[in-house]
Design an enzyme around this catalytic site. Structure first.
Site, PDB file in Angstrom:
ATOM      1  N   GLU A  41      14.788  21.568  76.762  1.00  0.00           N
ATOM      2  CA  GLU A  41      14.387  22.503  75.758  1.00  0.00           C
ATOM      3  C   GLU A  41      14.106  23.843  76.333  1.00  0.00           C
ATOM      4  OE1 GLU A  41      13.699  24.448  72.747  1.00  0.00           O
ATOM      5  OE2 GLU A  41      13.993  22.202  72.294  1.00  0.00           O
ATOM      6  N   GLY A  62      11.707  21.716  68.065  1.00  0.00           N
ATOM      7  CA  GLY A  62      12.811  22.623  67.371  1.00  0.00           C
ATOM      8  C   GLY A  62      12.505  23.290  66.190  1.00  0.00           C
ATOM      9  N   CYS A  79      12.379  22.465  62.943  1.00  0.00           N
ATOM     10  CA  CYS A  79      11.748  21.752  61.885  1.00  0.00           C
ATOM     11  C   CYS A  79      10.348  21.808  62.199  1.00  0.00           C
ATOM     12  CB  CYS A  79      12.021  20.337  62.005  1.00  0.00           C
ATOM     13  SG  CYS A  79      11.230  19.213  60.771  1.00  0.00           S
ATOM     14  N   GLY A 127      18.884  29.140  47.296  1.00  0.00           N
ATOM     15  CA  GLY A 127      19.014  27.971  47.729  1.00  0.00           C
ATOM     16  C   GLY A 127      17.590  27.354  48.014  1.00  0.00           C
ATOM     17  N   HIS A 129       1.774   0.628  36.080  1.00  0.00           N
ATOM     18  CA  HIS A 129       1.515   1.570  35.111  1.00  0.00           C
ATOM     19  C   HIS A 129       0.115   1.769  35.355  1.00  0.00           C
ATOM     20  CE1 HIS A 129       1.439   3.647  31.336  1.00  0.00           C
ATOM     21  NE2 HIS A 129       0.295   2.745  30.952  1.00  0.00           N
TER      22      HIS A 129
END
Length: 467
Positions: free
Chosen positions: A33, A40, A42, A182, A445
């Protein structure tokens, strides 16, 4: 030189999951890394921090606009933006620390530094002036993606920013210009619209969230306008520049061909992401990228070199953390001689606005283009007792089923807890369920999930019981 059965380059959701699974399968595993923390995009500047800010801004918005209707009276809430950012940072820190612990727990060797190929089997890791060479029997590339940019636009990371910088601003923008309607743009635009920013969205196409069923984009447009967001669809950005030291001007062509200008104190460029392979020196491994920068792989995520694999955002398919995770597990299992399968068509996609948007399978537009015969069943959350109780009545569930076989071909949801509801649809579709199958399963329900049952009833031709 150190030898490993599996070397993973990149520690995002694809990378760290691949390393964990490989180690669990008995392989001596290393992960490389380049950044100080694992996880990363995320965990550090993507999924996790954006959801932290989305949750914080939603709490503020509800306290400001909805509490009184619930019979809760409080003094006018104020935003402590520094604390909001600090909480976000703590969430990120805790998640990254969790990945570090997983590396230790699974006896994975972590190398800090920039990794690059010396040849097909050797990875050089460079950290400042220190260099180390690793030999790998199998190598997994999981280096993720970076924000895309528009031609001619210079991102200074101060006033003209990406999704990375917008997560750590020192102030709430008064006037935020947002290029791109987006998923990323809508989520981050929602955060600041809730906090009081004037948000103007400039989108090149004629719809929001264009990769989704168009009905979802239309509904999200209608709902987001209630937050005060302004939308300029079918506008082509020509330039982004400073009007003065703390003002940004965006010039765009409107649908009628006339040039229009927008001014704000920040401009967020959210026009998608691109695969990140810079510095890997793929050519030394006999690997190249395609015209869009992706690493070509076969159906098993194997590159041109049989022992080198690539997963996640650097290969074809949706740029989603959970897609990378599925590929990570699958590749580790393939290295072990197993034969896992990923149904790429059934990878859910989610937008974490409120209400949330979620989708799996074919859109109605795709089915029309394929000349597939289908039925539509739709159920509005306005007719849901649970949604009325929580005052979350906007949106709907849309189920697409084959006209002849009743097999579920696509499910599209905009509404409360859509991100969780879509899992039932994905599970049903993995087993090639018919709409009638979901319709005849007893749902508790009152729950939001009843909306999926009712839409399935309508799609199967049995008819909704509550609408």
């Amino acid at each position: 030189m150190k030898n490993f059965d599996v070397i993973v380059i990149g520690s995002g959701p694809g990378g760290y999951i691949a390393a964990i699974k490989a180690s669990q399968l008995g392989y001596q595993t290393a992960i490389v890394e380049k950044y100080p923390t694992l996880g990363g995009t995320c965990l550090n500047v993507g999924c996790i921090p954006s959801k932290a800010l989305l949750d914080s801004s939603e709490h503020f918005y509800n306290a400001s606009n909805r509490f009184e209707q619930h019979g809760i009276r409080i003094s006018k809430p104020e935003v402590d933006f520094a604390q909001m950012i600090a909480r976000k940072a703590k969430v990120v820190e805790d998640n990254c620390r969790g990945v570090e612990m997983l590396m230790k727990k699974n006896k994975i060797t972590v190398f800090r530094g920039v990794g690059c190929f010396l040849d097909p089997n050797h990875i050089q890791v460079k950290a400042n002036e220190n260099m180390e060479t690793l030999n790998g029997t199998n190598i997994i590339i999981a280096t993720g993606s970076k924000p895309s940019n528009l031609p001619g636009v210079s991102i200074d990371k101060i006033r003209i920013i990406t999704s990375t910088e917008v997560l750590s601003l020192s102030e709430i923008p008064q006037n935020l210009l947002l290029i791109g309607g987006g998923v990323i743009g809508m989520e981050l635009g929602t955060v600041y619209a809730r906090l009081g920013s004037k948000v103007r969205v400039i989108e090149y196409t004629d719809t929001l969230i264009g990769t989704f069923d168009r009905a979802l984009g239309r509904e999200l447009l209608k709902i987001s306008r209630k937050l005060g967001m302004e939308f300029y669809l079918s506008h082509k950005v020509q330039s982004v520049e400073y009007s003065n030291i703390d003002r940004v001007r965006v010039s765009a062509l409107a649908p009628n061909g006339q040039e229009v200008q927008f001014e704000g104190d920040y401009c967020l460029v959210a026009v998608g992401r691109r695969p990140y392979t810079e510095g890997l020196q793929l050519e030394n491994a006999g690997i190249s990228t395609d015209e869009r920068g992706f690493i070509p792989v076969d159906e098993n995520c194997r590159t041109a070199m049989p022992h080198i694999w690539a997963i996640g955002d650097v290969v074809r398919g949706p740029m989603l953390a959970h897609k990378a995770e599925e590929e990570a597990v699958a590749v580790a299992e393939r290295i072990a001689g197993q034969k896992p399968h990923i149904h790429y068509h059934l990878i859910p996609n989610v937008v974490y606005t409120w209400p949330e948007v979620a989708s799996v399978g074919y859109s109605e537009e795709q089915l029309k283009n394929q000349n597939t015969s289908y039925r539509v069943g739709q159920f509005p959350f306005m007719a849901s007792g649970r949604a009325r109780a929580s005052m979350d009545t906007e949106g709907f569930v849309k189920v697409l089923a084959h006209s002849d076989t009743d097999e579920i071909l696509g499910v599209h949801i905009i509404g409360p807890r859509a991100a969780d509801l879509i899992a039932e649809a994905a599970l049903a579709m993995e087993f090639r369920a018919a709409a009638e199958d979901i319709a005849r399963i007893c749902h508790a329900h009152p729950t939001f999930s009843e909306a999926l049952k009712e839409a399935s009833l309508a799609a199967s031709g049995l008819g909704s019981l509550n609408f």
